[in-house]
Design a protein around this motif. Structure first.
Motif, PDB file in Angstrom:
ATOM      1  N   HIS A  63     -14.518 -63.997 -43.413  1.00 58.76           N
ATOM      2  CA  HIS A  63     -15.647 -63.235 -43.490  1.00 58.76           C
ATOM      3  C   HIS A  63     -16.950 -63.947 -44.124  1.00 58.76           C
ATOM      4  O   HIS A  63     -17.889 -63.456 -43.849  1.00 58.76           O
ATOM      5  CB  HIS A  63     -15.159 -61.957 -44.623  1.00 58.76           C
ATOM      6  N   TYR A  66     -18.688 -65.442 -41.402  1.00 59.14           N
ATOM      7  CA  TYR A  66     -19.385 -64.447 -40.508  1.00 59.14           C
ATOM      8  C   TYR A  66     -20.711 -63.887 -41.309  1.00 59.14           C
ATOM      9  O   TYR A  66     -21.939 -63.842 -40.756  1.00 59.14           O
ATOM     10  CB  TYR A  66     -18.621 -63.113 -39.918  1.00 59.14           C
ATOM     11  N   LEU A  67     -20.737 -63.938 -43.011  1.00 59.04           N
ATOM     12  CA  LEU A  67     -21.732 -63.721 -43.476  1.00 59.04           C
ATOM     13  C   LEU A  67     -22.868 -64.705 -43.594  1.00 59.04           C
ATOM     14  O   LEU A  67     -23.925 -64.416 -43.658  1.00 59.04           O
ATOM     15  CB  LEU A  67     -21.353 -63.105 -44.904  1.00 59.04           C
ATOM     16  N   GLU A  68     -22.377 -65.950 -43.521  1.00 65.09           N
ATOM     17  CA  GLU A  68     -23.508 -66.759 -43.278  1.00 65.09           C
ATOM     18  C   GLU A  68     -24.065 -67.104 -41.984  1.00 65.09           C
ATOM     19  O   GLU A  68     -25.371 -67.260 -41.956  1.00 65.09           O
ATOM     20  CB  GLU A  68     -22.510 -68.314 -43.347  1.00 65.09           C
ATOM     21  N   ARG A  69     -23.484 -66.431 -41.066  1.00 64.20           N
ATOM     22  CA  ARG A  69     -24.012 -66.491 -39.757  1.00 64.20           C
ATOM     23  C   ARG A  69     -25.049 -65.312 -39.633  1.00 64.20           C
ATOM     24  O   ARG A  69     -26.074 -65.364 -38.934  1.00 64.20           O
ATOM     25  CB  ARG A  69     -23.033 -66.200 -38.559  1.00 64.20           C
ATOM     26  N   ILE A  70     -24.860 -64.342 -40.473  1.00 65.81           N
ATOM     27  CA  ILE A  70     -25.971 -63.041 -40.500  1.00 65.81           C
ATOM     28  C   ILE A  70     -27.333 -63.482 -41.011  1.00 65.81           C
ATOM     29  O   ILE A  70     -28.216 -63.132 -40.843  1.00 65.81           O
ATOM     30  CB  ILE A  70     -25.170 -61.902 -41.148  1.00 65.81           C
ATOM     31  N   LYS A  71     -27.166 -64.401 -42.184  1.00 68.38           N
ATOM     32  CA  LYS A  71     -28.045 -64.689 -43.087  1.00 68.38           C
ATOM     33  C   LYS A  71     -29.022 -65.667 -42.055  1.00 68.38           C
ATOM     34  O   LYS A  71     -29.705 -65.910 -41.927  1.00 68.38           O
ATOM     35  CB  LYS A  71     -27.717 -65.659 -44.244  1.00 68.38           C
TER      36      LYS A  71
END
Length: 71
Positions: A63, A66-71
């Protein structure tokens, strides 16, 4: 009353058959089996908790990715 060291010295001086009888009698104390069962259950629970922590840490890592990709 004897000290623990005195009792241990007496046990060391016993013949092996007498020492074996003593160990057998101690094992047959009423709560010994219950204590062993409790320790086994606690060890199993710790093992399950460790597996859960390992599983969750892998999921959290995913997770975070995935959060790093969103940033």
């Amino acid at each position: 009353m004897k000290t623990a060291e005195e009792i241990k010295a007496e046990i060391r001086e016993m013949e092996s058959t007498e020492r074996w009888k003593l160990v057998t009698e101690i094992k047959n104390f009423p709560n010994y089996e219950d204590q062993c069962n409790l320790l086994i259950q606690l060890r199993e629970e710790v093992t399950r908790l460790n597996k859960d922590i390992e599983f969750l840490s892998k999921k959290t890592g995913l997770h975070d990715m995935y959060l790093e990709r969103i940033k």
